[in-house]
Design an enzyme around this catalytic site. Structure first.
Site, short mmCIF file in Angstrom:
data_model
loop_
_atom_site.label_atom_id
_atom_site.label_comp_id
_atom_site.label_asym_id
_atom_site.label_seq_id
_atom_site.Cartn_x
_atom_site.Cartn_y
_atom_site.Cartn_z
CB CYS A 85 8.99 -6.05 -8.71
SG CYS A 85 7.91 -6.42 -7.35
CG ASN A 123 3.29 -6.49 -7.99
OD1 ASN A 123 4.05 -7.20 -8.66
ND2 ASN A 123 3.72 -5.54 -7.19
CG HIS A 130 6.65 -4.10 -11.78
ND1 HIS A 130 6.24 -5.42 -11.81
CD2 HIS A 130 6.58 -3.72 -10.48
CE1 HIS A 130 5.93 -5.80 -10.60
NE2 HIS A 130 6.12 -4.80 -9.77
N1 ACO Z 1 -9.29 -1.74 1.18
C1 ACO Z 1 -9.85 -0.70 1.78
N2 ACO Z 1 -9.14 0.24 2.43
C2 ACO Z 1 -7.80 0.08 2.46
C3 ACO Z 1 -7.15 -1.01 1.86
C4 ACO Z 1 -7.97 -1.95 1.20
N3 ACO Z 1 -7.45 -3.03 0.56
N4 ACO Z 1 -5.83 -0.89 2.05
C5 ACO Z 1 -5.64 0.24 2.75
N5 ACO Z 1 -6.85 0.83 3.01
C6 ACO Z 1 -7.10 2.05 3.74
C7 ACO Z 1 -6.02 2.41 4.72
O1 ACO Z 1 -6.21 1.72 5.93
C8 ACO Z 1 -6.22 3.88 4.86
O2 ACO Z 1 -7.30 4.09 5.73
P1 ACO Z 1 -7.28 5.34 6.77
O3 ACO Z 1 -7.25 6.55 5.90
O4 ACO Z 1 -8.56 5.14 7.51
O5 ACO Z 1 -6.04 5.16 7.58
C9 ACO Z 1 -6.67 4.32 3.48
O6 ACO Z 1 -7.12 3.13 2.80
C10 ACO Z 1 -5.56 4.94 2.65
O7 ACO Z 1 -4.42 4.11 2.76
P2 ACO Z 1 -3.11 4.45 2.00
O8 ACO Z 1 -2.11 3.37 2.22
O9 ACO Z 1 -2.70 5.84 2.29
O10 ACO Z 1 -3.65 4.37 0.49
P3 ACO Z 1 -2.91 4.75 -0.84
O11 ACO Z 1 -3.72 5.68 -1.62
O12 ACO Z 1 -1.45 5.08 -0.61
O13 ACO Z 1 -2.96 3.36 -1.62
C11 ACO Z 1 -1.54 1.51 -2.09
C12 ACO Z 1 -2.34 2.22 -1.04
C13 ACO Z 1 -2.49 1.02 -3.19
C14 ACO Z 1 -0.85 0.31 -1.46
C15 ACO Z 1 -0.51 2.48 -2.70
O14 ACO Z 1 0.21 3.13 -1.70
C16 ACO Z 1 0.42 1.79 -3.62
O15 ACO Z 1 0.05 1.29 -4.64
N6 ACO Z 1 1.71 1.80 -3.27
C17 ACO Z 1 2.69 1.09 -4.04
C18 ACO Z 1 2.67 -0.30 -3.59
C19 ACO Z 1 3.18 -1.20 -4.63
O16 ACO Z 1 2.75 -1.20 -5.75
N7 ACO Z 1 4.12 -2.00 -4.21
C20 ACO Z 1 4.72 -2.92 -5.02
C21 ACO Z 1 5.67 -2.20 -5.93
S1 ACO Z 1 7.19 -2.89 -5.89
C22 ACO Z 1 6.88 -4.42 -6.12
O17 ACO Z 1 6.17 -4.71 -7.05
C23 ACO Z 1 7.39 -5.37 -5.15
#
Ligand code: ACO
Length: 331
Positions: free
Chosen positions: A117, A288, A258
């Protein structure tokens, strides 16, 4: 501190987004997710998905043609094409060479830069060196991604985040102009590679039936860890880039971060000391698009009149590697 004079200017920008829009509700039809969850956690409402027969080179060339048209540059005038992608059309040759062929830039040297990214900011930094050193009069920087080809569409924790698209800019010597690249700051930390990666399908673990069965050629990500590092690294990088440019946050008209997640964007802006009114956001429309997010946003911000000649623009990105970087520009 003496303010640096830019050596390299941006003379054209362009973008390409595939026509097909996939909404959160569309995803929820075959995935255990919901529009409410995706919007609340990421700010994403919809994303563009390229058709199967459209690759990164095609999208990159389409964005580049627009940037070249705006810059008044003919294909034969381009000296170097530096292309950022995490989704090359094929392993050999580089996507830059495939794009060169589509554009007819037969006098250019063409190569890829791989920094996920952060790829656009890395590629800009390389191009800046080429132009500043007098090795190129016209540099074309392209960031193009078909993220839909490397996500596991059955994995709700990653597939909802990404989209396809491309952006491009033309760089030329500033020749005394006050406009151009003021400073940049890049960082990498390979110790944290496994937070966001594709374990299989490369030369270490070549493609095999096992790789396909385990889907280890697709993106794996520790979302929460990535989130934490993204905010800290991007905010720090903003500070260093501004300091190197002899600017403060008050001098910045627009931050173009980003576009991975609205919560990462908001937290980065907060730690960097910028109000959200000065932050460009389009993650809701595109998701993204990895390296393509910053140049697409730059082109949209220019088109919308959010940046005008003389504006100080700060761009910042973060990605797999881990990699991060910021670049201060005078528009
Ligand atoms: N829909 C519904 N529920 C979901 C989904 C979905 N799409 N995805 C995950 N969940 C659930 C999980 O299973 C979990 O359930 P549980 O509590 O029963 O175990 C719950 O939601 C919480 O999951 P987390 O992963 O803890 O959720 P979080 O609040 O951390 O959000 C996210 C997840 C959006 C991926 C976040 O961590 C994030 O944005 N991280 C950065 C990721 C990113 O942007 N990466 C790219 C950046 S670098 C680049 O661009 C390459």
């Amino acid at each position: 501190m003496k303010k640096p004079s830019p050596l390299v200017e941006i003379t054209g920008t362009g973008r390409f987004l595939p026509d097909d829009i996939v909404t959160n509700d569309d995803l929820a039809e075959h995935l255990d997710t919901s529009d409410e969850w995706i919007q609340t956690r990421t700010g994403i409402r919809e994303r563009r998905i390229a058709p199967p027969d459209m690759g990164a080179a095609y999208m990159g060339a389409a964005a580049a043609r627009k940037a070249m048209e705006q810059a008044g540059v003919e294909p034969g005038e381009v000296d170097v094409i530096i292309l950022a992608t995490a989704t090359p059309d094929r392993w050999l040759p580089s996507t830059a060479c495939d794009t060169q062929a589509l554009l007819g830039c037969s006098n250019a040297v063409a190569f890829d830069v791989i920094a996920a990214c952060t790829g656009f900011i890395y590629a800009m930094s390389v191009a800046e060196c080429y132009v500043a050193a007098g090795r190129a009069e016209v540099a074309l920087v392209i960031a193009t991604e078909k993220m839909s080809s490397i996500v596991d569409w059955e994995d709700r924790s990653t597939s909802v985040l990404f989209g396809d698209g491309a952006g491009a800019v033309v760089l030329r010597p500033a020749n005394g102009s006050a406009r151009g690249i003021l400073s940049s700051h890049l960082g990498s930390n390979g110790d944290l590679a496994d937070l966001l990666y594709r374990p299989g399908g490369g030369s270490a673990v070549p493609l095999s039936q096992q790789v396909l069965d385990e889907k280890s050629h697709l993106i794996r990500m520790e979302g929460r860890e990535v989130f934490k590092h993204a905010v800290r690294c991007m905010a720090d990088s903003c500070h260093v880039a501004l300091q190197n440019a002899g600017l403060t946050v008050d001098d910045v008209q627009l931050l173009i971060p980003h576009q991975a997640n609205i919560r990462i964007i908001a937290a980065t802006a907060k730690y960097a000391g910028l109000p959200m009114e000065k932050v460009f956001v389009n993650v809701n429309r595109y998701g993204n698009m990895s390296s393509a997010t910053v140049p697409v946003a730059l082109d949209e911000a220019d088109e919308e009149g959010l940046i005008t000649p003389g504006s100080n623009v700060l761009t910042v990105a973060f990605g797999s590697g881990l990699t991060w970087g910021a670049m201060a520009l005078r528009w």
